[in-house]
Structures are given as C-alpha cells and as structure tokens.
Design an enzyme around this catalytic site. Structure first.
Site, PDB file in Angstrom:
ATOM      1  N   GLU A 172       0.852  -1.072   0.164  1.00  0.00           N
ATOM      2  CA  GLU A 172       0.002  -0.093   0.060  1.00  0.00           C
ATOM      3  C   GLU A 172       0.763   1.198   0.120  1.00  0.00           C
ATOM      4  OE1 GLU A 172      -4.147   1.205   1.968  1.00  0.00           O
ATOM      5  OE2 GLU A 172      -2.675   0.813   3.547  1.00  0.00           O
ATOM      6  N   ALA A 307       1.501  -0.399  11.023  1.00  0.00           N
ATOM      7  CA  ALA A 307       0.923  -1.652  10.603  1.00  0.00           C
ATOM      8  C   ALA A 307       0.063  -1.628   9.258  1.00  0.00           C
ATOM      9  CB  ALA A 307      -0.154  -2.312  11.854  1.00  0.00           C
ATOM     10  N   MET A 308      -0.266  -2.881   8.751  1.00  0.00           N
ATOM     11  CA  MET A 308      -0.805  -2.991   7.225  1.00  0.00           C
ATOM     12  C   MET A 308      -1.563  -4.066   7.486  1.00  0.00           C
ATOM     13  SD  MET A 308      -1.286  -1.804   4.435  1.00  0.00           S
ATOM     14  CE  MET A 308      -2.144  -2.556   3.199  1.00  0.00           C
ATOM     15  N   ASN A 310      -2.956  -6.241   5.072  1.00  0.00           N
ATOM     16  CA  ASN A 310      -2.927  -7.437   4.249  1.00  0.00           C
ATOM     17  C   ASN A 310      -3.844  -8.413   4.516  1.00  0.00           C
ATOM     18  OD1 ASN A 310      -0.485  -5.885   3.065  1.00  0.00           O
ATOM     19  ND2 ASN A 310       0.434  -6.753   5.042  1.00  0.00           N
ATOM     20  N   HIS A 342      -7.625  -2.301  14.609  1.00  0.00           N
ATOM     21  CA  HIS A 342      -7.705  -1.447  13.389  1.00  0.00           C
ATOM     22  C   HIS A 342      -7.273  -2.354  12.227  1.00  0.00           C
ATOM     23  CE1 HIS A 342      -6.708   2.545  11.340  1.00  0.00           C
ATOM     24  NE2 HIS A 342      -6.168   1.821  10.553  1.00  0.00           N
ATOM     25  N   GLU A 343      -6.369  -2.941  12.465  1.00  0.00           N
ATOM     26  CA  GLU A 343      -6.184  -3.871  11.155  1.00  0.00           C
ATOM     27  C   GLU A 343      -7.156  -4.826  10.958  1.00  0.00           C
ATOM     28  OE1 GLU A 343      -3.889  -2.456   9.441  1.00  0.00           O
ATOM     29  OE2 GLU A 343      -3.207  -1.247  10.962  1.00  0.00           O
ATOM     30  N   HIS A 346     -10.204  -3.684   9.333  1.00  0.00           N
ATOM     31  CA  HIS A 346      -9.950  -3.540   7.798  1.00  0.00           C
ATOM     32  C   HIS A 346     -10.220  -4.730   7.021  1.00  0.00           C
ATOM     33  CE1 HIS A 346      -8.270   0.475   6.964  1.00  0.00           C
ATOM     34  NE2 HIS A 346      -7.037   0.244   7.845  1.00  0.00           N
TER      35      HIS A 346
END
EC number: 3.4.11.-
Length: 940
Positions: A172, A307-308, A310, A342-343, A346
C-alpha cells in the site's frame, strides 16, 4: 494501514506534478515516448479499462544472500474493448520473455516501458477481442528494496550478535508494481495463487494457508499457497523469514497465528488473545463471517508505518504487537490492542469492501480508526478507550484549521498525492465525522446501515455515495437480514425517519446531503452561539487560522447540533442547515453548552456573556459537565484566541479551574493548549516570560502531580495520566519529582539494570538519568541489550530529551545508519530531538543535510516525511526561522518534494505562530504578572 506512532530510490525520478503535465481534454494530446524511443500507446497515469485481470499465478524466488528476487507471473484477463495493447504497472524491474497465451497458441508480445508512470505496454500483432479471455506471462527480476516498501529487505541482530535477514512486503498504496507486474489500482480486484521458493532454514507465509511444499533440485523448497479471495493488489503479502509462531483458533473456527523472531516469541501471548477476541467480535458485529481460514499477525523488525492490513497476513512494527506483562506499560497495552483492532477492522472495511480509488481512502482508514474505539469499548472496557477518542478529533482539527487542508474525499492522481492522503484528515477526521453520524442516526441505526453497506458491496469497490445510500431509509430495505433480532426490533419500534424528527421536525432525512458537506469540502465549522433569554441565535462560518477572511467565504455545513443547559441535563438536538438560525430554549438558563461530549466535529464560540458563564461554572462546579465537555471547552477557547474571537486572558482565566481537574482528557488537553505557548518562546530570546509560563503550568497541576504514586496501580487512564504527569514534572525540573527520579535511577544503575522499576514511571526516571553523560551511556547500553520493544522505545525517547547536544546528534546519525538504532525509528528520534530546547536546531540541520536520503528511504509524500517536516518546524515563531525554512524548501525541485502539501502547512503554521506571538505576548505578560501579584498578595 496505520501510521507510525509519534516518538516515531527511484531509477527514473518521479515528478509529483505529473498530473498537471497530463494532456487535458480539449488540448492537443502530447504523445508519450517509451524508453526505446517508440510512441507509448497510453497517455494517462490511471490505467485504461480495456482489459482487467481476474486471476494471477505468481511464482517468486527471493534470494536472501544476494538480496534479489526473480519471478514469473501469469495473468488471466477479461477484454472489455477490442485492443492491441495491454497496459499495466511495473516499477524498477527487468521484465523479459513476455508471452500471450491465447486459444490460437502462444506468441510473444512486444514490451514498451514508460517509467515515469511506472507503466508497461504489452503489444499484440493481432487484436484482442472484446468479450474473450486471454492470458499473459511475464518473467521479471529485481533487487529487494532497501526502503520500507515493495518487496524489501529487513534484518535483526540476535542476542549472540548474528545479523539475520528476511524479506517482507509493503504494497500500500502503489508498491505492488515494484514486486511483480500487475494492475496496481484498487478497483482491479482479482484472485491470487502464489508459490514461493525458499531455503529449508526459512519459512514462507502469505495471505492464504500453504497447501503443499515441493522439493526442488539444489535443496530448495517451493511452498504453494491456496488461491485467495478476490482482492486488490495492495493487499497481497508474503514474508520469507526464520520466524517462529504461536496459534489459537477463534470461536468461528479461524486459525490465528502470531509470527515473530525466535527470541521475542514469548512476548506474543497478549496479541494472540486480543486478535482472537477481536476477530470474533467483528465476525458477530458485522454479521459477515471472516472469509479466510486463517489470520496471521507478523512482527516485522523493520517497518515504516504502524501496521498494514494485508488480507490474512497483517504486518506490524514489533512495538505494535509484542507485549511483556512485566515490562510493558498501560499505554503499551492500549496501543497494541488499538492497532490490532484497526487492522482487523480493515479485513471488512477496506479488504472485503474497497474504495474505488484513493480519493476515498477515508472509507478504509476513517472506518478502521473509528472501529478501534467501537470494538475496544465492548471487548476491552477496562482500557477506557473513550477517554482517548476526543484527542483524535483535536489532532484532525489542527491540520483542518489551515487553508492548506483538503477535503476528506480529494481528487488524487499520482503516487505522491496518493501517499499524502494517509494523514490526520483521512484517519482522524474520517473517524470523527463517522462518530458524529453515529450519534446523529443512533448507534443501532448506524450499525444496521454499515452492515447493509458491507453485505451489498462485498468483494466490490465503492465511492462515498454508496455508504450514504446504505445509511438512508434503512428499515425499508430488501437486503436487510431479517434474522438479526436487534435490527428487527429496532425497525419495528421506530423508523430512521422518526429518529430524524428529533433533529429537524417535518424534514426527511437525507444522509448524503448532510455528509457531502463534511466530506467534499475541507475544514470544519465554527458555530457562534448568542443566548438572549430563551432565544439562542446561531451562525456558522469556516474556522480558519488566517488573517485572510476571504478564505472562509462560501462554506456551509449541515451541522447536527447538540446542547444542554443548566436547567436541563437532557441532550437537545437541532440540525443547522443554514448560515444562521434561531432556536428557543424550554426555559431560561444560567449557561448553555453546545456540542455535548464533543460528539460533533465543530467548534463553538459563546458570544456575549457565554464564555464568562461557562468559566464560572468550571470554577465552582466543573463536574456539572462531562470530562469530554470540559476538554472541548479548553480546546475551543484557546483555539479561538488564534482567530481573535476570544482574548487570551479569557482563555487563561478558564484554565485556572484545571487546578481541580483529575480526568485524563481534560488534563492532557490543558497541557496541550498551555505547553505550546512556552514552546514558542523557547525559539525566541525571552527566558523570563518563558519561565513564568512554565512555572504557571507546574503550579496549576502541582496538586495533581503531588498526589501521584510512583507505582503501577490504578485504572488504565489513571496509569497513562501518571506517566504523563511525572514525565512533565521531571522535564520541568519540579524538585520533588527530580529527587525521586534521581534516587530510582541511581539504584537501578547501581544494580546494573536488574532492579525492577514500576513500568509507568520509567520514562520520568530515564529522562533524569539521561541528563549526565554517564547516565546517558548506561541507558544506551541497556537499550542495546534489551529485547523488550516497549522498554527500548521508552529508553530511546528519554535519550532524546537529554540536554547533551553531542548525544542528540550522535543518536540521529546512528538511526540513519540503522545498525544499533533502527532506521525505522529515525523519524521519531528526529522529531523528539526537535522538541528538545537544546536540540531543535540540530534536528532542523539534520533534516536539511539528509533530505535526499530521507525521501529515498521513506518515500516522497508519505505520512512519515510529512510528519517529519511539520513536527520539526511547527514551533518556530520568528521571521528569521520562517525565512530559513522557506529558503530550504524553496530550493527543492518537484522531484525532491517542493510540491508537497506538508510544506504549505509548515509555512502557514510558522506564520500563525509569529502572528500569535506578536498579538498575544503583551497580554500573556500582563496576565502572568497580575496573577503573580495576586498570588503574592494572597500569601501575605
């Protein structure tokens, strides 16, 4: 994606103004030229919609010794219009052996490159026919990136001193194209089947579970992963490492695993339990089962953002995932739980339903930020997250009060502009306007509407209006799941229309009309309230920190006003749709407080005697208002000084009540408004006034500081507040604090770091210890040895507060080299040094000297670079510093960042600081002198 917390190379240079250089409709088109001199068949940054991918077969072989990788990708395509050209993305890679696999047979395709747009064109001799499916195959090779994005190299040092290398991804927003050729835009969703070749000493993980491992010649292994659900390229992820893992299964049968380096795997238990609990919560709340069989959470030693998300493989900074019950603080627990919440939010908002284009990034990020608080309020009530939400709205308003702000939904074209969307407006303002909408619709109606949105658009892409439609007229819906009892009950009791009547009688509820005013224009409203008996006169204007009033014209919001009065604790509601309005109180009142609990994203000015009546209330009975109401009054009154609506002495008179305040949000907001005032003076030669201001703040909170115990007792909010207060008082040289912290540091150092300190007070202790060269050196050695990420983080922060300038310089240089102190931490170190009165010039000089390296490592337009620029400069308050800042940023080219929004924000902020000081310094001096005189008189 979560931005990194505070105390936080392109082969062909990319121009941030590329969008401006594209041919406009009506202008003669400029033919683009490929690298081989031939015409490139496409002339826009965005890809054509003539073809779209529906499946990728991706095979990769990363080499962790030579630090490069090779791969083959086969992409199955649907053709929507007859074409001879397939245009897709690839960046900084060698592409070879490109074939079209058509029903008529295999044939080679010619390849043209246009690096400025990161595009490849695959040219066919024959027409690809509309309505048919084709397959293309490309071989590619590239180096593992030495930045924090694309497919990049990470490393860590074991306790024995051995450096171990791993490879991880961060795609991202626009970096999947640097890892494999692809259609790298969020709307081009497809399924992915991935294979990864590795050595036996490593493991590979990806979005989906592994289905088999095949032995290859030369002792290598190839892991085959299951085919993914339909998703955007930026969510693809894979890691090759020597991590270990721990696992549990949720009540819904999803396997959760935490991956970390071997020596830190014992710090994963808390995150594992939190992930299980939160995934189960979202599964139930959204009424949509998590669609993958597993969810991995990986702690990456080098990671730029926080963080991400995926899909199925969320990645984190080590500080965002690793928790030691004996060494981590209350705020560490809060931060880790929030980032996991949060992640995982998503996985629905962003992954299952994805914005059509990056202009609506807030649909992903605002929702995930908002859901952190909704989910934790229910699953972890002991964390008291409600005590912290309001701070997000204040953070957003800080940026949104500048003329260089942008609408929540903003047109963006090129990668730099896209990167700039990852800011406080998309995240925090997005969350705050959702919170306002939830309060407006009622939580029950809001929940029904977002479930409807997620179910209607699963595996699809959306725009703003899709959300508003889903939240309108929710009880007359064919796609509402009648099986959900609470929804049936809610809709049988009332319609949303009846809910609207409490706001604006006789009016139909038009969610889109209301919310377009909050998402399609920048800034936020200031509502001026004037009470005359039972009549309340209302007016709205844009709140803007500028002396150019023309910039505030033409703005109008539909504002869901809430208010309460001394005569009634009931929350009253009124939807203000016009520039001015009048409402009538049921009875006359001593005071009126608008924006109850600050659930609305707007500020309030109380004209006439309004502020004085609220100041009296706070002085005599502050608990008549909630903590959030008190915090919002503190925020609003000081912010209104900037625009000249309120005199500084009025705001300071209001602050006097803080000597009796005990709640974290109001206390920290008090600090948040008062501390920047002496910070402005630190940058000028005015030590006497600066010290007067510092002493005022210490005196104001002295009672609360003196009541703090040097332990880890109390609730999460009490513990976080204790850390905050003791750190402040030690930094400010408050004698009782300095004495106690010195004693604790000396005994800790004498024990060679083996004595256990209460966790919540360690920052205060470390800051005092770091003041001497011997103490600083001891702290650094402990930092180097420690495997506890939260402890290392506190030590690092404390070392940046030291007055020892040679140490501050050395820290920034070490962070840049990245061997002892990680380069991921460099932005946090530089920002922290910039807040140090002995370090702010060092930080500015470092930023200028290393600018080319910083934008290469952290990427132009990224929130990291923006944060660095604004935070290093936002306390400057002299014309000389403004000229110096303008001189440096004005010397940049477009390729090196001259067009970035954060530079405009920086100029605006410094100009506002200068204006504030010129206007208010005499008032401040007079008020502090008067108060000192009054205090001296009272002592006699």
């Amino acid at each position: 994606m979560l931005a990194a917390p505070v105390l936080l190379l392109l082969l062909v240079p990319f121009s941030p103004s590329s969008a401006a250089q594209l041919p406009n409709p009506g202008q003669a088109k400029v033919a683009l030229v490929a690298t081989n001199g031939q015409p490139f068949p496409w002339d826009r940054m965005r890809l054509p919609k003539t073809v779209s991918p529906f499946h990728y077969d991706l095979s990769l072989h990363p080499n962790l010794t030579t630090l490069d990788f090779t791969g083959v990708v086969r992409i199955q395509l649907d053709v929507h219009e007859d074409t001879r050209a397939i245009v897709l993305h690839a960046k900084q890679m060698q592409v070879s052996n490109v074939w079209l696999l058509a029903p008529e047979g295999v044939r080679p395709l010619r390849v043209l490159e246009y690096p400025r747009f990161h595009q490849l064109a695959l040219l066919s001799d024959s027409v690809l026919t509309k309505g048919r499916r084709y397959e293309v195959q490309l071989e590619f090779a590239a180096n593992l990136s030495d930045s924090f994005h694309g497919f990049y190299k990470s490393s860590y040092r074991s306790s024995s001193g051995e450096v171990r290398v791993l490879a991880s991804t961060q795609f991202e927003a626009t970096f999947a194209r640097a890892a494999f050729p692809c259609f790298d835009e969020p709307a081009f969703k497809a399924n992915f089947t991935i294979q990864i070749i590795r050595e036996p000493r490593h493991i590979a993980i990806s979005n989906m579970p592994m289905v088999k491992t095949v032995a290859l010649p030369g002792g290598l292994l190839e892991d085959h992963f299951d085919t993914s659900v339909k998703m955007s390229t930026y969510l693809v992820a894979y890691i090759v490492s020597d991590f270990l893992s721990v696992s549990k299964t949720t009540q819904h049968g999803v396997k959760i695993s935490i991956y970390a380096v071997a020596e830190k795997i014992d710090q994963t238990a808390f995150a594992l339990d939190a992930a299980v609990k939160l995934l189960d919560f979202y599964d139930d709340y959204f009424d949509i089962p998590y669609p993958l069989p597993k969810q991995d959470l990986a702690a990456i030693p080098d990671f730029q953002s926080g963080a991400m998300e995926n899909w199925g493989l969320t990645t984190y900074r080590e500080t965002g995932l690793l928790f030691d019950p004996d060494k981590s603080s209350a705020s560490d627990k809060l931060g880790i739980t929030k980032v996991i919440a949060h992640e995982l939010a998503h996985q629905w908002f962003g992954n299952l339903v994805t914005m059509e284009w990056w202009n609506d990034l807030w649909l992903n990020e605002g929702f995930a930020k908002f859901m952190e608080y909704i989910s934790l309020d229910i699953t972890y009530p002991e964390l008291q997250v409600d005590d912290f939400f309001l701070g997000k709205c204040f953070d957003a308003m800080e940026v949104d009060s500048l003329s260089s702000s942008h609408p929540v939904s903003t047109d963006v074209e090129n990668p730099t502009q896209i990167q700039e969307m990852f800011d406080d407006v998309s995240y925090d303002k997005g969350a705050c306007i959702l919170n306002m909408l939830r309060d407006f619709l009622t939580p029950e109606a809001f929940e029904i509407g977002i479930i409807r949105y997620l179910k209607r658009y699963s595996y699809q892409n959306t725009v703003n209006s899709h959300l508003w439609e889903s939240l309108t007229d929710i009880c007359n819906s064919d796609d509402l799941d009648k099986g959900r009892m609470k929804h049936k009950e809610f809709c049988s009791q009332r319609s949303v229309q009846s809910g609207a009547s409490k706001w604006y009688p006789g009016d139909e509820l038009d969610v889109r009309a209301i919310m377009d005013t909050w998402t399609l224009q920048e800034g936020f409203p200031l509502v001026t309230v004037e009470v005359r008996g039972r009549e309340v006169r209302l007016s709205q204007e844009r709140y803007l920190k500028t002396d150019d009033h023309s910039l505030t014209e033409g703005f109008l919001w539909q504002i869901p006003l809430t208010y309460m009065t001394s005569a009634s604790k009931t929350t009253h509601r009124f939807l203000l749709k016009t520039k001015t309005g009048v409402l009538h109180l049921p009875e006359e009142a001593d005071w009126v407080k608008f924006n109850v609990d600050m659930s609305g994203y707007y500020m309030v000015h109380y004209a006439g005697d309004g502020w004085n009546s609220l100041i009296k209330l706070l002085q005599h009975n502050h608990t008549a208002l909630s903590s959030n109401d008190r915090a919002s009054l503190i925020h609003n009154v000081f912010q209104l000084v900037s625009t000249g609506k309120v005199r500084l002495d009025t705001a300071l008179e209001l602050s006097l009540y803080l000597s009796r305040e005990t709640e974290i949000m109001a206390v920290t907001q008090g600090f948040g408004e008062l501390v920047p005032l002496y910070k402005l003076m630190e940058k000028r030669d005015m030590a006497a006034l600066e010290n007067q201001m510092k002493n005022y703040i210490v005196d104001l909170f002295r009672g609360l500081i003196d009541r703090q115990e040097w332990t880890d007792s109390g609730s999460v909010s009490e513990r976080v507040l204790r850390s905050y207060l003791l750190l402040f008082s030690c930094v400010r040289n408050y004698a009782p604090c300095v004495t106690k912290a010195s004693q604790l540091f000396d005994s800790w150092r004498d024990s060679d770091g083996t004595v256990s300190l209460p966790v919540d007070i360690t920052m205060a202790v470390f800051v005092i210890g770091a003041r001497t060269p011997e103490g600083w050196d001891f702290l650094f050695e402990e930092y180097r040895r420690s495997l506890q990420m939260s402890v290392k983080s506190r030590m690092k922060s404390a070392m940046t507060v030291s007055p020892l300038q040679d140490k501050l310089k050395w820290m920034m240089e070490q962070s840049l080299h990245g061997e002892v102190m990680k380069t991921q931490d460099l932005p946090g170190v530089v920002v922290s040094v910039s807040k140090n009165p002995r370090g702010y010039k060092l930080a500015w000089d470092f930023l200028r000297a290393n600018w080319p390296t910083l934008i290469k490592k952290f990427d132009l337009g990224s929130s990291t670079i923006s944060h660095l620029v604004t935070e290093v400069t936002n306390q400057y308050s002299t014309r000389e510093m403004l000229d110096e800042v303008r001189s440096f940023f004005g010397s940049l080219t477009e390729e090196s960042g001259s067009e970035m929004r954060c530079i405009r924000q920086t100029y605006e902020t410094i100009e506002e600081n200068i204006r504030w000081m010129d206007t208010n310094r005499p008032l401040l001096q007079a008020w502090l002198d008067k108060r000192s005189h009054r205090a001296a008189h009272e002592d006699l």
